[in-house]
Design a protein around this motif. Structure first.
Motif, PDB file in Angstrom:
ATOM      1  N   GLU A   1       0.595  -1.280   0.122  1.00  0.00           N
ATOM      2  CA  GLU A   1       0.003  -0.043  -0.062  1.00  0.00           C
ATOM      3  C   GLU A   1       0.823   1.218   0.138  1.00  0.00           C
ATOM      4  O   GLU A   1       0.520   2.410  -0.393  1.00  0.00           O
ATOM      5  CB  GLU A   1      -1.118  -0.055   1.279  1.00  0.00           C
ATOM      6  CG  GLU A   1      -0.123   0.076   2.638  1.00  0.00           C
ATOM      7  CD  GLU A   1       0.140  -1.054   3.149  1.00  0.00           C
ATOM      8  OE1 GLU A   1       0.846  -1.121   4.268  1.00  0.00           O
ATOM      9  OE2 GLU A   1      -0.024  -1.975   2.577  1.00  0.00           O
ATOM     10  N   ARG A   2       1.977   1.042   0.429  1.00  0.00           N
ATOM     11  CA  ARG A   2       3.193   2.353   0.199  1.00  0.00           C
ATOM     12  C   ARG A   2       4.265   1.823  -0.921  1.00  0.00           C
ATOM     13  O   ARG A   2       4.417   0.537  -1.256  1.00  0.00           O
ATOM     14  CB  ARG A   2       4.067   2.381   1.598  1.00  0.00           C
ATOM     15  CG  ARG A   2       3.054   2.832   2.816  1.00  0.00           C
ATOM     16  CD  ARG A   2       3.453   3.013   4.094  1.00  0.00           C
ATOM     17  NE  ARG A   2       3.001   3.702   4.968  1.00  0.00           N
ATOM     18  CZ  ARG A   2       2.062   3.034   5.790  1.00  0.00           C
ATOM     19  NH1 ARG A   2       1.847   1.810   5.739  1.00  0.00           N
ATOM     20  NH2 ARG A   2       1.366   3.917   6.650  1.00  0.00           N
ATOM     21  N   PHE A   3       4.831   2.760  -1.319  1.00  0.00           N
ATOM     22  CA  PHE A   3       5.694   2.419  -2.390  1.00  0.00           C
ATOM     23  C   PHE A   3       6.989   1.504  -1.657  1.00  0.00           C
ATOM     24  O   PHE A   3       7.463   2.021  -0.853  1.00  0.00           O
ATOM     25  CB  PHE A   3       6.442   3.721  -2.821  1.00  0.00           C
ATOM     26  CG  PHE A   3       7.870   3.540  -3.712  1.00  0.00           C
ATOM     27  CD1 PHE A   3       7.634   3.236  -5.136  1.00  0.00           C
ATOM     28  CD2 PHE A   3       9.035   3.501  -3.097  1.00  0.00           C
ATOM     29  CE1 PHE A   3       8.678   2.825  -5.804  1.00  0.00           C
ATOM     30  CE2 PHE A   3      10.194   3.186  -4.095  1.00  0.00           C
ATOM     31  CZ  PHE A   3       9.962   2.826  -5.290  1.00  0.00           C
ATOM     32  N   VAL A   4       7.225   0.480  -2.570  1.00  0.00           N
ATOM     33  CA  VAL A   4       8.313  -0.389  -1.890  1.00  0.00           C
ATOM     34  C   VAL A   4       8.398  -1.415  -3.037  1.00  0.00           C
ATOM     35  O   VAL A   4       7.607  -1.943  -3.934  1.00  0.00           O
ATOM     36  CB  VAL A   4       7.773  -1.220  -0.733  1.00  0.00           C
ATOM     37  CG1 VAL A   4       6.545  -2.292  -0.985  1.00  0.00           C
ATOM     38  CG2 VAL A   4       9.048  -2.019  -0.096  1.00  0.00           C
ATOM     39  N   THR A   5       9.780  -1.727  -3.312  1.00  0.00           N
ATOM     40  CA  THR A   5      10.250  -2.776  -4.166  1.00  0.00           C
ATOM     41  C   THR A   5      10.898  -3.945  -3.300  1.00  0.00           C
ATOM     42  O   THR A   5      11.299  -3.687  -2.102  1.00  0.00           O
ATOM     43  CB  THR A   5      11.347  -2.124  -4.909  1.00  0.00           C
ATOM     44  OG1 THR A   5      12.632  -2.121  -4.515  1.00  0.00           O
ATOM     45  CG2 THR A   5      11.271  -0.805  -5.778  1.00  0.00           C
ATOM     46  N   PRO A   6      11.228  -5.109  -3.934  1.00  0.00           N
ATOM     47  CA  PRO A   6      11.655  -6.306  -3.302  1.00  0.00           C
ATOM     48  C   PRO A   6      12.932  -5.995  -2.750  1.00  0.00           C
ATOM     49  O   PRO A   6      13.676  -6.636  -1.647  1.00  0.00           O
ATOM     50  CB  PRO A   6      11.501  -7.323  -4.302  1.00  0.00           C
ATOM     51  CG  PRO A   6      10.367  -6.779  -5.093  1.00  0.00           C
ATOM     52  CD  PRO A   6      10.426  -5.398  -5.236  1.00  0.00           C
ATOM     53  N   MET A   7      13.658  -4.914  -3.281  1.00  0.00           N
ATOM     54  CA  MET A   7      14.954  -4.467  -2.983  1.00  0.00           C
ATOM     55  C   MET A   7      14.999  -3.937  -1.322  1.00  0.00           C
ATOM     56  O   MET A   7      15.927  -4.139  -0.727  1.00  0.00           O
ATOM     57  CB  MET A   7      15.555  -3.469  -3.696  1.00  0.00           C
ATOM     58  CG  MET A   7      15.842  -3.864  -5.007  1.00  0.00           C
ATOM     59  SD  MET A   7      16.742  -5.481  -5.228  1.00  0.00           S
ATOM     60  CE  MET A   7      18.474  -4.687  -4.848  1.00  0.00           C
ATOM     61  N   ALA A   8      13.853  -3.867  -0.758  1.00  0.00           N
ATOM     62  CA  ALA A   8      13.608  -3.424   0.598  1.00  0.00           C
ATOM     63  C   ALA A   8      14.041  -4.600   1.508  1.00  0.00           C
ATOM     64  O   ALA A   8      14.180  -4.476   2.733  1.00  0.00           O
ATOM     65  CB  ALA A   8      12.359  -2.745   0.893  1.00  0.00           C
ATOM     66  N   ALA A   9      13.934  -5.599   1.103  1.00  0.00           N
ATOM     67  CA  ALA A   9      14.064  -6.894   1.777  1.00  0.00           C
ATOM     68  C   ALA A   9      15.120  -7.741   1.366  1.00  0.00           C
ATOM     69  O   ALA A   9      15.297  -9.012   2.034  1.00  0.00           O
ATOM     70  CB  ALA A   9      12.710  -7.901   1.860  1.00  0.00           C
ATOM     71  N   VAL A  10      16.151  -7.106   0.617  1.00  0.00           N
ATOM     72  CA  VAL A  10      17.113  -8.086  -0.142  1.00  0.00           C
ATOM     73  C   VAL A  10      17.940  -8.562   1.020  1.00  0.00           C
ATOM     74  O   VAL A  10      18.530  -9.870   0.894  1.00  0.00           O
ATOM     75  CB  VAL A  10      17.726  -7.399  -0.983  1.00  0.00           C
ATOM     76  CG1 VAL A  10      18.739  -6.185  -0.689  1.00  0.00           C
ATOM     77  CG2 VAL A  10      18.848  -8.189  -1.583  1.00  0.00           C
TER      78      VAL A  10
END
Length: 297
Positions: A88-97
């Motif tokens: 629901e907020r801007f996020v890409t999978p790179m936030a969890a790499v």
């Protein structure tokens, strides 16, 4: 790109694995034969983990949505699964790499092994394994007290991941948190949530905060033209409380949705907690109930 590197640290107990941006410290406890086998499995898995991510990097840099996309590599799938509930907020999978790499390496390390406990620390974002009856202590970053503030995690707790994010860290942040440390069920979940909670600790438009487009600092960054924090000058106690409250609202939302266990938010010498930190070894941290008094003082 250099080849994957593995060597023992000076204590002879911890193994250091490095390849490009991935820098891991791993340790296992238990029977010597089992521990040795676990290290061998970790080294074997480490040989391809970065190349697998690079193959899918363009898609991993694109924003996530509630409907999960299909990725080939197991680490990429962990990343997507961690950020999809937060989309629901801007996020890409790179936030969890970082957390996802820690999880993947830990899974390889413990597969078929009988260990007492183990951890994979990826630059401060960690995945934990605890056998029945085991426990470990983890440090809370950002308190200003070195490693004095620690949390005891037991096998019966739901915590298997810990991660920290903030504008002073190794990754870019949209917010101004000095640090946000999250406890969650996995390293990936903790990493993604810490990133977005840290983004939410903010004072939009405040002249004391200097920001710059992410692409100017790193052209291939997943944040593109979004403004990331590069400097935070003096802000008042009231402004500090306001920013922490904004982050706390996000942290509490994630906690109530079962996405995290707890979060500790730090800014300008102040701090707030969302949720219960098991056996927190510090009398200096402020509970979320006290935050209301801080905000409205």
């Amino acid at each position: 790109m250099n080849e994957p590197q593995a060597h023992w640290l000076a204590d002879g107990r911890r193994l250091h694995l490095n390849h490009g941006p991935i820098d891991l410290v791993i340790e296992a406890f238990g029977d010597a034969v089992e521990v040795r086998a676990a290290y061998e499995q970790a080294v074997g898995r480490f040989q391809t983990i970065l190349s697998e991510l690079v193959e899918e990097l363009p898609a991993l840099r694109r924003p996530a949505a509630a409907a999960q996309r299909v990725f080939t590599g197991p680490t990429a799938r962990r990343m997507e699964a961690a950020v999809s509930p937060l989309a629901e907020r801007f996020v890409t999978p790179m936030a969890a790499v970082a957390g996802s790499v820690a999880d993947e390496m830990l899974a390889a390390m413990i597969a078929g092994r009988r260990l007492e406990r183990a951890y994979v620390n990826n630059g401060g974002d960690s995945a934990l394994y605890l056998a029945l009856g085991q426990s470990t202590t983890v440090a809370i970053a950002g308190t200003g007290h070195g490693f004095a503030d620690r949390v005891l995690v037991r096998a019966e707790d739901s915590v298997r991941g810990i991660a920290t994010s903030g504008w002073r860290g190794r990754s870019f942040s949209l917010g101004i948190a000095d640090a946000v440390t999250v406890l969650a069920s996995s390293g990936a979940a903790a990493d993604a949530a810490a990133t977005l909670i840290a983004n939410a600790v903010d004072l939009p438009g405040n002249p004391a905060i200097k920001r710059q487009p992410a692409f100017e600092l790193a052209p291939d960054n997943d944040l593109g033209t979004r403004l990331v924090t590069v400097e935070v000058s003096m802000i008042s106690p009231r402004e500090t409380a306001q920013a922490l409250q904004a982050g706390l609202m996000v942290a509490e939302d994630y906690r109530q949705r079962g996405l995290i266990t707890a979060a500790a938010l730090f800014l300008n010498g102040a701090n707030v907690l969302a949720g219960n930190f098991p056996d927190l070894r510090s009398d200096r941290l402020r509970s979320s109930d006290q935050t209301k008094d801080l905000v409205h003082a």
